[in-house]
Design a protein around this motif. Structure first.
Motif: not given
Length: 1122
Positions: A709-737
């Motif tokens: 079910d394609e909806d399942g891929i969307t969920e994975v994308q948002r849930k796992f990859f989205g969170t992982l990416y957000n976490t990285y971005n958060f890290f990058a934001l402050y680590a750069n400062i």
RNA sequence: AGUCCUGUAGCUCAGUUGGUUAGAGCGCUACACUGAUAAUGUAGAGGUCAGCAGUUCAAAUCUGCUCAGGACUACCA
């Protein structure tokens, strides 16, 4: 300026994929991942060859993802994992595709088109979609070496297959026999299952059917009479058997009964002759054959089981021929598991020459088939290949078995079936004759009914290797286990000899040449051998030239191997010479394509002609791991195993994952016809391979069917990859400062804050668990563990609670610890996830590493799998963090109920302390809890009797002790008063009343928790209770207002486009509600909002109106300060 | 027909050696939060653990049977 961690506006997985794909290509990362492990222990993987004449589907993404995951995992673990791609190029689907394309049928081959031309077309067609396949391989990130694939139609490959066949031949494991196969006399050809499954093949026809009477022989009469316990057997006694094909009755050699079926002996009269007789049939079918309603008179004179009838002998029904072998073993009653009581009489007429089941049960029971001498010592059935009785078969000799087969001559009035029926009626050997409508297969080309006919085939004597195959199978690790022990194990238990022959054109020819009379044969095991044999033949004058003249033995070059072709028609043109100078011609058939693919462990290396050491020294054999769909259990899994066992006395693989099907989201099988097939390329392009693979792997165990079910891929994308990416971005934001680049020494574990120690502990537990899951071929568990850690623990707890540490304060030890911790978590997740999501994790790893240069390797796929350090795992710490989470969750819930927002500080919470361990644990996480909940203090409430306690029986402890009294005990425990509970806690034991009998219970027999603190707002969960003080004092109120204002100011900063680090000058419009709140929290507000200046003013222009809550509002304005 | 797999919330799935309030995510509803924000939190609704029988003090879990779906293999006298 130092370089920065890349920051991204949004998560675009397909975009990242392209970038990483290019990088892999430029750096040849796949090759590196193998060369970097040069000299390391090999991990052997076999690629099951796909057939490139069809297009790939989404299920191929699934299957190949599984293969890829474990190969990548083992690479991370330090193994060298070579992966050779391969193509399955022969077989029926290829031929049918070509026939369709050319608009021809099998008959036309050799007529309208030469075999040579046809095979050229097949060779071309089969590699048609290789580009598409290679593209899928690339797009989905499946690492397999496509530069040098094995191809089953190449001469080298065929030579290895021949060599294997010769090994079997030398062991006497190859023999020629017959099997009963669907056969079309008019087309003169056997029909494949595929052809039988064509629409319209099965048609309802009306046939003459006979219930025939097989007379009990004199020899068995005495034994038979003993079964008649309630009456007397008539002089004429018969076994009844039904047939829809009376023409097979002359070929009857046995009767088959079901051993467990109940049979009856019945006295009645013959319907046609009116003679008294005794007949036997299944009890369940008596009503059908002896309908009481119609006034048929009969008497049951005995009952028995099928086993009682076994070995009874009977007189041959139509004695027109005699089996040439074992005549004395014919005309007996034998057992058969396939016998039912749904049709017929429960006794099955058995003609081993014309029924597949018949042949099997007869062979098992040692009953001979009705084969007669053709005058040359060869056994032939009573019916020839034209569907005509051979001469001298009583009155039916020379007649076609079905009237439909007469073409040039007019068909007789009475068909053989009818003729036989009349004859049997006259002789009193027919119990009943009637027309019966049933469905019967017809040849899809000639429209005539097919026959089941014994056709010559070459067999591999797999039955002889049964024991060994079973024993070796027991050493194989199957995922899931049931497929190995159940489906595959049972298959081996009941294994039949392997029919190798295929009457087709495009495939590997059977390398056996025989003299015409079959007395001499030779199996060729190499091209060199064939060349030598051809030379002898040329010398003997049987061939004019040697077709292998240009071949130089020992020269392994491609050129040398391209000087000839082993396929049809060339192989058929070769005539060899026998020891006494007679010509030997090749057996016409090709071998089953499954033998091709089962030979791949050896043939892919051209063993034993090249790479001999790879197999002999176990460098590339057996496989450590293979994976394929569960539909290959009796296919590739079996052929690999059979050939491995028979030729090498070895398993061919040690671990095998058999994955389930990929269905559509409604659980329907995907098919082009239904239009529910998912295009793998579109899916990969839309969601990227990482999300697609992650979804497929984590959604269901590989061996369960996947409802895609394609909806399942969307969920994975948002849930796992989205969170992982957000976490990285958060890290990058402050680590750069802060210019964090992991230059500092790693802060010692014990110096890191509690929260950091906790996530390290969890991280190392994760590493251990994920390693374990991969090692046990459970990618689903691995993926789910990683996802839970990333989302729940790292993002929603660690990062959430640590946020301030990143943006507040100086670049001190605490902050560095936070950066180091978060960095390590991200890096570790990248490595752990890389087998499943190879692209994004490589990007993540690369982005992190680009600044820190911690690894000299520039791909996540080249590094080592992290080691779990048990010294870092602190169970007690994990336990107390769980307490903190529970307490937080309860207090947030209380706040919610009371509608007190988290920004409003509260004075205190109280937690009842039941034991000192709990108190110690709680104390260590107190700071975390207070900050998370915005509460000033935590009070430890020692038992002073104010707590209301709850007691629950511990069934696990009490159950075994009290057994049947358990219910009473449970009731008594639950009924204990607060005083009794207190006594139990103090004394360590207490007495309860069990229907008048006092019984002692111990503290370990129950679970005590505090439930209520009278007068307070309380929540309880899992044995922990929390009370919340909800009084809001004036100063708390002011603080709350200050916090709200900070929030509004922050929003304004953000809306105004200020950088996180910009300092501001802040003005707030004075009013009664905010005056004190601002004055008393002046420092706080300035710090939080980076305000260098804060003024309370009476009038304001261009101020932003803000509302703190229903009763408080004001205006603010900010401007940047330099 | 045989062998094997599956059946738990609307959907996708967890559920350890049997232990008493059967869980999660998504979706839905409501409320909150907000310098990670296409994120997040809290709460609510939602279950005959496919059905029946058995073993047991105790069954989603063990056993047997039945039903439904699926896969493979064989066949239809």
């Amino acid at each position: 300026m130092a370089s920065k961690y890349p920051e991204y506006k949004q998560l675009n997985l397909p975009h990242f994929t392209k970038e990483v794909m290019e990088k892999w290509e430029n750096d040849d990362t796949f090759k590196q991942s193998i060369s970097i492990r040069e000299g390391a222990k090999p991990y052997v993987f076999f690629e099951g060859p796909p057939s490139a004449n069809g297009l790939p589907g989404i299920h191929h993404v699934m299957g190949r993802a599984i293969k890829d995951i474990f190969c990548r995992y083992k690479t991370l673990k330090g193994y060298q994992v070579n992966r050779k791609a391969g193509w399955d190029t022969h077989g029926l689907p290829v031929e049918l595709g070509v026939e369709k394309e050319l608009g021809i049928t099998k008959e036309d081959i050799g007529k309208k088109i030469t075999v040579e031309e046809y095979n050229i077309a097949c060779r071309k067609a089969v590699m048609r979609y290789t580009d598409v396949w290679n593209n899928l391989t690339k797009q989905m990130g499946y690492w397999v070496d496509m530069s040098d694939p094995y191809v089953t139609y190449e001469n080298k490959y065929i030579e290895s297959v021949w060599w294997l066949l010769k090994q079997l031949h030398n062991q006497n494991m190859l023999y020629k026999g017959y099997t009963i196969q669907p056969y079309s006399p008019k087309a003169g050809t056997g029909l494949s299952t595929h052809e039988l499954n064509q629409p319209g093949t099965y048609r309802d026809v009306k046939d003459t059917t006979i219930v025939a009477q097989f007379k009990i022989s004199t020899a068995s009469r005495e034994r038979f009479e003993k079964l008649a316990t309630e009456g007397t057997v008539e002089p004429n006694a018969f076994l009844l058997a039904w047939t829809t094909t009376p023409w097979t009755l002359p070929s009857n050699t046995a009767l088959t009964v079901g051993p467990k079926i109940d049979y009856v002996l019945v006295n009645t009269r013959n319907k046609y002759t009116d003679e008294a007789q005794t007949v036997v049939m299944a009890e369940a079918l008596m009503a059908k054959h002896l309908p009481v309603k119609k006034g048929v008179e009969f008497e049951v004179i005995g009952k028995c089981k099928g086993t009682d009838l076994l070995e009874l002998t009977y007189e041959q029904l139509l004695p027109w021929a005699t089996p040439m072998e074992d005549t004395d073993k014919a005309f007996r009653v034998i057992p058969g598991a396939f016998v039912t009581t749904e049709d017929g009489t429960g006794i099955v007429h058995t003609a081993p020459t014309f029924g597949a089941d018949d042949a099997l049960v007869a062979r098992d029971a040692g009953v001979p088939p009705m084969l007669v001498d053709d005058g040359q010592g060869n056994g032939v059935p009573l019916v020839d290949l034209q569907g005509r009785f051979i001469e001298n078969v009583g009155p039916v000799g020379g007649k076609y078995v079905k009237n439909e087969y007469y073409v040039d001559v007019a068909a007789p009035d009475k068909s053989v079936d009818v003729e036989i029926a009349i004859m049997l009626k006259e002789q009193g050997l027919a119990f009943n004759v009637e027309k019966y409508e049933h469905s019967y297969p017809h040849c899809w080309r000639t429209d005539k009914p097919i026959l089941y006919y014994p056709l010559d085939s070459w067999f591999v004597k797999a039955t002889a290797a049964k024991e060994r195959m079973t024993a070796l199978n027991n050493t194989i690790n199957w995922k899931p286990e049931s497929t190995g022990t159940g489906r595959f194990g049972n298959w081996l238990e009941n294994v039949n000899d392997w029919n190798l022959s295929r009457s087709r054109f495009w495939g590997i020819p059977i390398p056996i040449w025989r003299t015409e009379d079959g007395t001499e044969s030779i199996c060729i095991g190499s091209v060199e051998e064939l060349k030598t044999a051809c030379e002898a033949s040329v010398a003997a004058g049987l061939m004019e030239t040697n077709p292998l003249a240009d071949f130089t033995p020992t020269d392994m070059s491609e050129e040398n191997y391209n000087t000839f072709d082993l396929h049809k028609p060339y192989a058929d043109k070769i005539v060899l010479v026998s020891s006494n100078g007679e010509p030997m011609v090749r057996e016409a058939d090709l071998i089953d394509v499954l033998f091709d693919s089962g030979s791949m462990p050896y043939a892919q290396w051209h063993y034993p002609f090249e790479n001999k050491e790879k197999i002999d020294n176990n460098e590339a054999f057996p496989a450590d791991f293979i994976a394929e769909g569960v539909d290959q259990t009796r296919g590739w899994f079996y052929t690999l195993h059979a050939i491995g066992t028979m030729c090498f006395d070895s398993v061919a693989y040690k671990n095998v994952v058999s994955n389930g099907l990929v269905l559509d989201k409604n659980g329907q099988k995907m098919s082009k016809r239904l239009g529910n097939a998912v295009d793998p390329f579109k899916t990969l392009e839309k969601y990227g391979p990482d999300a697609t693979r992650w979804y497929m792997i984590t959604n269901a165990q590989p061996w369960d069917n996947l409802k895609f079910d394609e909806d399942g891929i969307t969920e994975v994308q948002r849930k796992f990859f989205g969170t992982l990416y957000n976490t990285y971005n958060f890290f990058a934001l402050y680590a750069n400062i802060d210019n964090f680049s992991f230059n500092e020494e790693l802060i010692p574990l014990q110096d890191r804050p509690e929260l950091d120690q906790w996530i390290w502990s969890r991280l190392h537990s994760l590493i251990a668990n994920v390693d374990d899951a991969y090692a046990h071929f459970e990618p689903t568990r691995a993926g789910r563990l990683i996802q839970e850690f990333t989302v729940d623990e790292l993002s929603n707890w660690y990062v959430r609670l640590s946020r301030r540490r990143f943006w507040k304060g100086d670049y001190n030890a605490d902050k560095i610890s936070a950066y180091q911790t978060l960095y390590t978590c991200l890096e570790t997740i990248a490595i752990l996830s890389s087998p499943i999501a190879p692209f994004f994790t490589d990007k993540l790893f690369g982005d992190l590493n680009s600044i820190t240069k911690r690894s000299t390797l520039d791909s996540v796929h080249l590094v080592d799998f992290p080691a779990s350090d048990s010294a870092i795992i602190q169970e007690d710490l994990e336990e107390r963090m769980s307490i903190a989470q529970k307490v937080s969750s309860m207090v947030l819930s209380l706040r919610k109920k009371e509608r007190i927002r988290v920004r409003q500080p509260l004075q205190k919470i109280m937690v009842p302390i039941l034991d000192t361990t709990f108190e110690d644990r709680l104390k260590k996480v107190e700071a975390l809890i207070l900050s998370e909940l915005n509460v000033k203090e935590l009070e430890y409430l020692h038992d002073t009797g104010v707590l209301v306690k709850q007691i629950k029986p511990n069934f696990k402890a009490l159950g075994p002790r009290f057994g049947k009294q358990m219910k009473l005990v449970a009731a008594a425990v639950s009924a204990m008063t607060q005083e009794q509970i207190a006594e139990l806690e103090q004394q360590g034991k207490a007495s309860i009343d069990l229907e008048g009998f006092p019984t002692d219970i111990l503290l370990t027999d129950v679970e005590i928790s505090s439930q209520d603190i009278p007068g307070w707002l309380v929540a309880s969960e899992g044995g922990i209770s929390v009370a919340l003080d909800i009084t809001i004092s004036e100063s708390l109120r002011e603080e709350g207002i200050a916090r709200e204002m900070v929030n509004r100011i922050q929003n304004l900063r953000k809306d105004s486009g200020l950088e996180v680090t910009d300092r501001i000058s802040l003005r707030i419009k004075r009013n009664e509600a905010v005056e004190n709140a601002v004055q008393n929290n002046f420092e706080y507000i300035c710090q939080e909002t980076l305000a260098g200046k804060l003024e309370l003013v009476d009038m304001m222009e261009n101020g932003h109106a803000i509302e703190v809550d229903e009763s408080v509002s004001t205006e603010i304005s900010i401007e940047t300060m330099n």
